[in-house]
Design an enzyme around this catalytic site. Structure first.
Site, PDB file in Angstrom:
ATOM      1  N   VAL A 125      48.372  39.459  40.947  1.00 19.50           N
ATOM      2  CA  VAL A 125      47.094  38.764  40.942  1.00 19.50           C
ATOM      3  C   VAL A 125      46.011  39.572  41.642  1.00 19.50           C
ATOM      4  O   VAL A 125      44.812  39.390  41.393  1.00 19.50           O
ATOM      5  CB  VAL A 125      47.258  37.376  41.616  1.00 19.50           C
ATOM      6  CG1 VAL A 125      47.513  37.529  43.118  1.00 19.50           C
ATOM      7  CG2 VAL A 125      46.061  36.473  41.363  1.00 19.50           C
ATOM      8  N   LYS A 126      46.417  40.491  42.512  1.00 16.51           N
ATOM      9  CA  LYS A 126      45.452  41.233  43.327  1.00 16.51           C
ATOM     10  C   LYS A 126      44.583  42.186  42.511  1.00 16.51           C
ATOM     11  O   LYS A 126      43.537  42.636  42.989  1.00 16.51           O
ATOM     12  CB  LYS A 126      46.187  42.009  44.422  1.00 16.51           C
ATOM     13  CG  LYS A 126      46.990  41.136  45.390  1.00 16.51           C
ATOM     14  CD  LYS A 126      46.110  40.247  46.238  1.00 16.51           C
ATOM     15  CE  LYS A 126      46.911  39.539  47.318  1.00 16.51           C
ATOM     16  NZ  LYS A 126      46.064  38.725  48.207  1.00 16.51           N
TER      17      LYS A 126
END
Length: 452
Positions: free
Chosen positions: A43-44
């Site tokens: 997700v980063k």
């Protein structure tokens, strides 16, 4: 033709996947926002690109510069991909509790990796917070990202992750569940979803050793809650500015053991090869099952990929060393299986006490059986030896038969753990187990405690 101009064009638009068997006891429809489909497998990637673009726009990051960030690995990976495409250098500062795979992956994409100790205060100059800031001050033409306090972190999820979830569920989402670290994901997604429907509940997953849950409930930053923990990617010993507690309805804490076990379960039961924080999120969601009804739609966000944890949560030896493998010990043989291949260390009645002491020191043992030609006739315990030494400083030169206590009880290898435990008391700190064919082994209190 459909194609992305570069790898950054593939960030976002990750799928929702139904969780089936592991969610059977949850009455609601449970959907995973599956963020490993991002190019950096986490997700980063979303906030990495957003933070860099915002820094470029306002001049904090200049052409040819160096990006510096303290990271648990995933943000570093996202930033590294952005740095490659946009022509920047990348320095990742990472704590030593993170998996070797994360460090190797960061180096594989061209980042310099600086490793710092985990178990130090954030203000300690050795911490990865302090080291990141120092390197940014010392490195010409550099930019310190500071994902914890950088508003572009939460903004990325407000602009992308939140709208995607709303669209994919056709606005039917009722609960959002996610692990909390920097706070960007829960705050950005939570803010967007609550603007669409204020009745949506936002739940954070915390870990033991982190301050979030108590601070949210009481407003007290309790330093007594801060201690080392194994779970990666969630929890903090600081309060990042990105954590917007006003959009969070509640937290639940998950133990290191449960997070690790459910990381494996997601892979083996659902075919979802995910990271450690996904295991924590899954177990946390099960802990919250009473919050959900049959008409609810629950979305849980899974942060990253399992490839970064193959030497840890996916390694049974690593799991067993930490007591995370659920091998139930039921009989005496189970208590010694980890060291059954080692010989039983004994002493003879006519040997000197000094010989026994040396043997106990060499093999790092606290109890030792005494035998003669007839079999086991006595025992020595370090507590008894200390007491004897206080009474007689020349004890080392005495024969063992003069100071030994009664022999340890002997049980069969099929004796129940409960019956073995009953034989342990103040006067008796060990039990011998008969393995057959004239072979014996020793069970100590430590073996029983380790099996609990």
């Amino acid at each position: 033709m459909e194609y992305a101009e570069n790898i950054l064009g593939t960030i976002g638009n990750t799928p929702l996947v139904k969780i089936n068997k592991l969610a059977e006891e949850i009455p609601a429809l449970v959907l995973a926002k599956y963020e490993t489909f991002n190019p950096g497998n986490s997700v980063k990637d979303r906030m990495a690109l957003k933070m860099v673009e915002d820094a470029e726009a306002d001049g904090r990051l200049k052409p040819g510069g160096t990006i510096i960030e303290g990271t648990s690995g995933n943000t570093g990976m996202g930033l590294a991909l952005v740095a490659i495409i946009k022509g920047y250098k990348m320095i990742c500062v990472i704590s030593d509790k993170q998996s070797k795979e994360k460090m190797d992956i960061l180096r594989a994409v061209g980042s310099k990796v600086v490793v710092c100790p985990t178990n130090v205060d954030p203000s300690d100059p050795r911490s990865y917070y302090s080291t990141s800031k120092r390197l940014a001050e010392e490195t010409p033409n550099s930019w310190y990202v500071n994902q914890y306090d950088n508003p572009s972190n939460a903004r990325a999820h407000y602009e992308s992750t939140g709208p995607e979830i709303w669209k994919q569920t056709e606005g039917k989402i009722t609960h959002f569940v996610v692990g909390v670290g920097t706070g960007g994901t829960i705050s950005g997604v939570g803010k967007y979803l609550k603007e669409q429907n204020p009745n949506i509940k936002v739940w954070g997953i915390d870990t033991y050793g982190s301050v979030f849950k108590k601070y949210h409930e009481t407003g007290v930053f309790d330093e007594n809650e801060i201690y080392p923990y194994i779970t990666e990617g969630i929890g903090e010993d600081i309060l990042p500015k990105n954590v917007d507690f006003s959009v969070i309805d509640g937290f639940t804490k998950v133990t290191d053991k449960d997070a690790a076990i459910y990381t494996q379960k997601l892979s083996k039961v659902e075919g979802m090869f995910l990271g450690n924080s996904a295991g924590a999120a899954m177990k946390g969601m099960l802990q919250l099952k009473d919050q959900f009804t049959k008409d609810d739609v629950v979305v849980v966000l899974f942060h990253d990929h399992g490839s970064r944890y193959v030497g840890k949560m996916y390694n049974d030896e690593w799991m067993r060393d930490r007591g995370f493998i659920e091998d139930e010990a039921t009989i005496a043989a189970d208590l010694i299986k980890e060291h059954a291949n080692k010989p039983l260390i004994t002493v003879r009645t006519e040997e000197l006490v000094g010989h026994a002491i040396e043997r106990m020191k060499e093999y790092k043992i606290s109890q030792i059986p005494v035998e003669d030609i007839t079999g086991f006739v006595g025992a020595l315990d370090e507590t008894d030896l200390l007491r004897e030494y206080m009474a007689n400083k020349n004890i080392s030169d005495l024969p063992i038969k003069d100071v030994m206590s009664k022999p340890f009880p002997i049980v069969q290898k099929t004796t129940s753990v409960e019956d073995v435990s009953k034989l342990m008391n103040k006067e008796n700190n060990a039990v011998l187990v008969d393995l057959g064919d004239g072979k014996y082994h020793i069970i100590t209190k430590h073996d029983i405690i380790s099996a609990l």
